[in-house]
Design a protein around this motif. Structure first.
Motif, PDB file in Angstrom:
ATOM      1  N   ARG A 105       0.957  -0.957  -0.138  1.00 44.66           N
ATOM      2  CA  ARG A 105      -0.459  -0.529   0.120  1.00 44.66           C
ATOM      3  C   ARG A 105       1.062   1.103   0.178  1.00 44.66           C
ATOM      4  NH1 ARG A 105      -5.528   1.880   0.993  1.00 44.66           N
ATOM      5  NH2 ARG A 105      -5.661   3.652   2.208  1.00 44.66           N
ATOM      6  N   VAL A 106       0.396   2.009  -0.875  1.00 45.74           N
ATOM      7  CA  VAL A 106       1.189   3.137  -1.299  1.00 45.74           C
ATOM      8  C   VAL A 106       1.421   4.488   0.009  1.00 45.74           C
ATOM      9  CG1 VAL A 106       2.530   5.627  -3.030  1.00 45.74           C
ATOM     10  CG2 VAL A 106       1.872   2.895  -3.752  1.00 45.74           C
ATOM     11  N   VAL A 107       2.027   5.084   0.537  1.00 44.19           N
ATOM     12  CA  VAL A 107       1.872   5.791   1.924  1.00 44.19           C
ATOM     13  C   VAL A 107       2.042   7.007   1.168  1.00 44.19           C
ATOM     14  CG1 VAL A 107       2.087   7.112   3.657  1.00 44.19           C
ATOM     15  CG2 VAL A 107       2.273   4.056   3.281  1.00 44.19           C
ATOM     16  N   SER A 108       3.780   7.681   0.291  1.00 46.54           N
ATOM     17  CA  SER A 108       3.394   8.261  -0.333  1.00 46.54           C
ATOM     18  C   SER A 108       4.347   8.473  -1.441  1.00 46.54           C
ATOM     19  CB  SER A 108       4.689   9.717   0.584  1.00 46.54           C
ATOM     20  OG  SER A 108       5.984   8.892   0.946  1.00 46.54           O
ATOM     21  N   GLY A 109       4.329   9.424  -2.292  1.00 41.98           N
ATOM     22  CA  GLY A 109       5.092   9.040  -3.501  1.00 41.98           C
ATOM     23  C   GLY A 109       4.786   8.719  -5.193  1.00 41.98           C
ATOM     24  N   THR A 110       5.659   8.142  -6.077  1.00 41.35           N
ATOM     25  CA  THR A 110       5.134   6.753  -6.657  1.00 41.35           C
ATOM     26  C   THR A 110       5.769   5.959  -6.921  1.00 41.35           C
ATOM     27  OG1 THR A 110       4.560   9.049  -8.389  1.00 41.35           O
ATOM     28  CG2 THR A 110       4.877   7.395  -9.504  1.00 41.35           C
ATOM     29  N   LEU A 111       4.738   4.731  -6.507  1.00 43.62           N
ATOM     30  CA  LEU A 111       5.633   3.298  -6.714  1.00 43.62           C
ATOM     31  C   LEU A 111       5.374   2.748  -7.860  1.00 43.62           C
ATOM     32  CD1 LEU A 111       7.261   1.612  -5.057  1.00 43.62           C
ATOM     33  CD2 LEU A 111       4.782   0.928  -4.395  1.00 43.62           C
ATOM     34  N   ARG A 112       6.399   2.328  -8.990  1.00 40.60           N
ATOM     35  CA  ARG A 112       6.699   1.377 -10.000  1.00 40.60           C
ATOM     36  C   ARG A 112       6.336   0.007  -9.383  1.00 40.60           C
ATOM     37  NH1 ARG A 112      10.479   5.332 -12.496  1.00 40.60           N
ATOM     38  NH2 ARG A 112       9.700   7.072 -12.624  1.00 40.60           N
ATOM     39  N   LEU A 113       5.792  -0.571  -9.884  1.00 40.75           N
ATOM     40  CA  LEU A 113       5.503  -2.453  -9.593  1.00 40.75           C
ATOM     41  C   LEU A 113       5.438  -2.946 -10.939  1.00 40.75           C
ATOM     42  CD1 LEU A 113       5.446  -4.165  -7.272  1.00 40.75           C
ATOM     43  CD2 LEU A 113       2.437  -4.015  -7.499  1.00 40.75           C
ATOM     44  N   TYR A 114       5.807  -3.459 -10.788  1.00 37.87           N
ATOM     45  CA  TYR A 114       6.331  -5.222 -11.736  1.00 37.87           C
ATOM     46  C   TYR A 114       6.416  -6.179 -12.072  1.00 37.87           C
ATOM     47  CZ  TYR A 114       7.801  -0.229 -13.254  1.00 37.87           C
ATOM     48  OH  TYR A 114       8.738   0.740 -13.751  1.00 37.87           O
ATOM     49  N   ILE A 115       5.102  -6.855 -12.657  1.00 36.76           N
ATOM     50  CA  ILE A 115       4.611  -8.355 -12.597  1.00 36.76           C
ATOM     51  C   ILE A 115       4.594  -8.588 -13.796  1.00 36.76           C
ATOM     52  CG2 ILE A 115       3.937  -7.249 -10.752  1.00 36.76           C
ATOM     53  CD1 ILE A 115       1.377  -7.021 -12.108  1.00 36.76           C
ATOM     54  N   PRO A 116       4.597 -10.012 -13.873  1.00 37.51           N
ATOM     55  CA  PRO A 116       5.088 -10.552 -15.341  1.00 37.51           C
ATOM     56  C   PRO A 116       3.877  -9.625 -16.140  1.00 37.51           C
ATOM     57  CG  PRO A 116       5.662 -12.360 -13.785  1.00 37.51           C
ATOM     58  CD  PRO A 116       5.290 -11.088 -12.728  1.00 37.51           C
ATOM     59  N   GLY A 117       3.720 -10.375 -17.734  1.00 38.78           N
ATOM     60  CA  GLY A 117       2.388  -9.379 -18.119  1.00 38.78           C
ATOM     61  C   GLY A 117       3.003  -8.764 -19.831  1.00 38.78           C
ATOM     62  N   ASP A 118       2.193  -8.543 -20.359  1.00 36.89           N
ATOM     63  CA  ASP A 118       2.791  -8.012 -21.598  1.00 36.89           C
ATOM     64  C   ASP A 118       3.608  -6.496 -20.933  1.00 36.89           C
ATOM     65  OD1 ASP A 118      -0.448  -6.725 -20.235  1.00 36.89           O
ATOM     66  OD2 ASP A 118       0.669  -5.392 -21.679  1.00 36.89           O
ATOM     67  N   ASP A 119       4.612  -6.776 -21.909  1.00 40.47           N
ATOM     68  CA  ASP A 119       5.669  -5.106 -21.775  1.00 40.47           C
ATOM     69  C   ASP A 119       5.208  -3.886 -21.764  1.00 40.47           C
ATOM     70  OD1 ASP A 119       8.109  -3.339 -21.346  1.00 40.47           O
ATOM     71  OD2 ASP A 119       9.199  -4.731 -22.566  1.00 40.47           O
ATOM     72  N   ASN A 120       5.272  -3.092 -20.649  1.00 36.06           N
ATOM     73  CA  ASN A 120       4.462  -1.444 -20.952  1.00 36.06           C
ATOM     74  C   ASN A 120       5.089  -0.502 -20.120  1.00 36.06           C
ATOM     75  OD1 ASN A 120       2.998  -2.710 -18.308  1.00 36.06           O
ATOM     76  ND2 ASN A 120       1.002  -1.325 -18.440  1.00 36.06           N
ATOM     77  N   MET A 121       6.019  -1.321 -20.047  1.00 38.25           N
ATOM     78  CA  MET A 121       7.160  -0.022 -19.173  1.00 38.25           C
ATOM     79  C   MET A 121       7.557   1.036 -20.066  1.00 38.25           C
ATOM     80  SD  MET A 121      10.801  -0.570 -17.926  1.00 38.25           S
ATOM     81  CE  MET A 121      10.281  -2.812 -17.030  1.00 38.25           C
ATOM     82  N   ARG A 122       6.838   2.045 -19.048  1.00 35.26           N
ATOM     83  CA  ARG A 122       6.928   3.388 -20.136  1.00 35.26           C
ATOM     84  C   ARG A 122       7.751   4.616 -18.897  1.00 35.26           C
ATOM     85  NH1 ARG A 122       2.450   2.056 -21.914  1.00 35.26           N
ATOM     86  NH2 ARG A 122       2.459   2.016 -24.129  1.00 35.26           N
ATOM     87  N   ALA A 123       7.026   5.117 -17.733  1.00 36.11           N
ATOM     88  CA  ALA A 123       7.802   5.552 -16.670  1.00 36.11           C
ATOM     89  C   ALA A 123       9.865   4.837 -16.237  1.00 36.11           C
ATOM     90  CB  ALA A 123       6.710   5.684 -15.420  1.00 36.11           C
ATOM     91  N   GLY A 124       8.922   3.846 -16.016  1.00 33.13           N
ATOM     92  CA  GLY A 124      10.397   2.870 -15.398  1.00 33.13           C
ATOM     93  C   GLY A 124      11.083   2.540 -15.883  1.00 33.13           C
ATOM     94  N   SER A 125      12.197   2.149 -16.022  1.00 36.23           N
ATOM     95  CA  SER A 125      13.404   1.892 -17.062  1.00 36.23           C
ATOM     96  C   SER A 125      14.494   0.514 -15.814  1.00 36.23           C
ATOM     97  CB  SER A 125      14.587   2.658 -16.929  1.00 36.23           C
ATOM     98  OG  SER A 125      14.701   3.308 -15.968  1.00 36.23           O
ATOM     99  N   ILE A 126      15.056  -0.277 -16.489  1.00 36.46           N
ATOM    100  CA  ILE A 126      15.865  -1.472 -16.098  1.00 36.46           C
ATOM    101  C   ILE A 126      17.048  -1.556 -15.787  1.00 36.46           C
ATOM    102  CG2 ILE A 126      17.011  -3.088 -16.501  1.00 36.46           C
ATOM    103  CD1 ILE A 126      14.091  -4.186 -16.421  1.00 36.46           C
ATOM    104  N   PRO A 127      17.272  -1.017 -14.085  1.00 35.66           N
ATOM    105  CA  PRO A 127      18.832  -0.838 -14.339  1.00 35.66           C
ATOM    106  C   PRO A 127      19.843  -0.724 -14.554  1.00 35.66           C
ATOM    107  CG  PRO A 127      17.856  -1.697 -12.341  1.00 35.66           C
ATOM    108  CD  PRO A 127      16.664  -1.591 -13.068  1.00 35.66           C
ATOM    109  N   ALA A 128      20.603  -0.724 -15.537  1.00 35.48           N
ATOM    110  CA  ALA A 128      22.150  -0.170 -16.272  1.00 35.48           C
ATOM    111  C   ALA A 128      22.596  -1.567 -16.230  1.00 35.48           C
ATOM    112  CB  ALA A 128      22.887   1.237 -16.629  1.00 35.48           C
ATOM    113  N   GLY A 129      22.156  -2.433 -17.191  1.00 38.93           N
ATOM    114  CA  GLY A 129      23.765  -3.551 -17.178  1.00 38.93           C
ATOM    115  C   GLY A 129      22.761  -4.862 -17.092  1.00 38.93           C
TER     116      GLY A 129
END
Lengths: 181, 181
Positions: A91-115
């Motif tokens: 449950r988010v208390v403050s800020g914006t949290l991006r959660l990634y789960i299995p499923g279709d790849d719709n990643m837009r806001a976030g990014s995979i850590p380099a490497g």
């Protein structure tokens, strides 16, 4: 590996974020915030700050603070004996949290850590705001990333056995090592 | 028995208290706050306002708002099958919360609701402030009373089966009846 001063600074920063989020924690709890670099040694990129409020044989309640853009690495909660695996509600208390789960790849806001493209396999992005709540089902891979202002969240779960969690990244060591120097 | 307008007013008051305590709840959750008069029909004296955030087969998280001086009646969480009874951890978010458990009678701040001396048997008083956290052991009788500014608390527990809770007061009906008029 973190130095003592890096650990203390991260702990203090995280406690301030938790307080600013509106949650009341005691001075004693400030010093109980765990700083986890997952053995990767680049805390601001991959890591988490975790305050355990409750940990019994049946339930666990944690407050997790993530610094701006910080990523909590992909992991899952495996079955243990008769237990199908930890059931976790975030449950988010403050800020914006991006959660990634299995499923279709719709990643837009976030990014995979380099490497680290190979060890972040879940690419279905959910953007969570304060008051939003999501269940991570037992055994399902998931990872988190804070937005640009960081994020504070609750993790409510059945018994937590963090040392048994599976991590996709083989370089991860769950217990933070602290350098004396 | 509460009228619809009494129920709505209490729900609205409780939601405002929860928000003022610093917790972020959604508009949808505002309307999910349960107003419990325990069938006694004097909500401001004996009652509770309860928002269930999580309720699974394994864990439950609730936010409980008590109006100034309001008493949540004495009860206990009985064993169910192999389960020794609900394990409940209470954490105060705002206000002053008086918790009564079995033990030596040291009641000073609080008081038994008028005419109910026989059904409040636990008289050992604990005064809890924001950030304080206490475990109510399975099967142990306990009751709560808010201080003069009311109180907001979390209840973290193993699976909640409220309808199976035992109450000392035989007049109590756990499910609130709402009058149409």
């Amino acid at each position: 590996m973190l130095t003592k001063s890096e650990y203390a600074a991260a702990q203090s920063h995280a406690a301030a974020m938790i307080r600013e989020s509106g949650l009341c924690i005691t001075d004693d709890e400030t010093h109980k915030v765990e700083v986890a670099d997952f053995g990767l040694g680049r805390l601001d990129v991959e890591g988490a700050q975790i305050l355990t409020l409750v940990a019994t044989n049946r339930i666990a309640v944690k407050v997790v603070a993530l610094f701006p853009g910080q990523t909590l690495p992909e992991h899952w909660h495996p079955p243990v004996g008769d237990d199908p695996g930890k059931e976790e509600i975030v449950r988010v208390v403050s800020g914006t949290l991006r959660l990634y789960i299995p499923g279709d790849d719709n990643m837009r806001a976030g990014s995979i850590p380099a490497g680290k493209e190979g060890v972040y396999t879940a690419r279905h992005e959910l953007i969570l705001k304060p008051g939003d709540q999501v269940t991570a089902e037992p055994g399902t891979k998931h990872w988190f990333q804070a937005g640009e202002d960081g994020a504070v969240m609750y993790s409510f779960s059945s018994v937590a056995r963090d040392v048994l969690d599976g991590f996709t990244d083989p370089d991860i060591k769950r217990v933070t090592e602290i350098q004396e120097a």
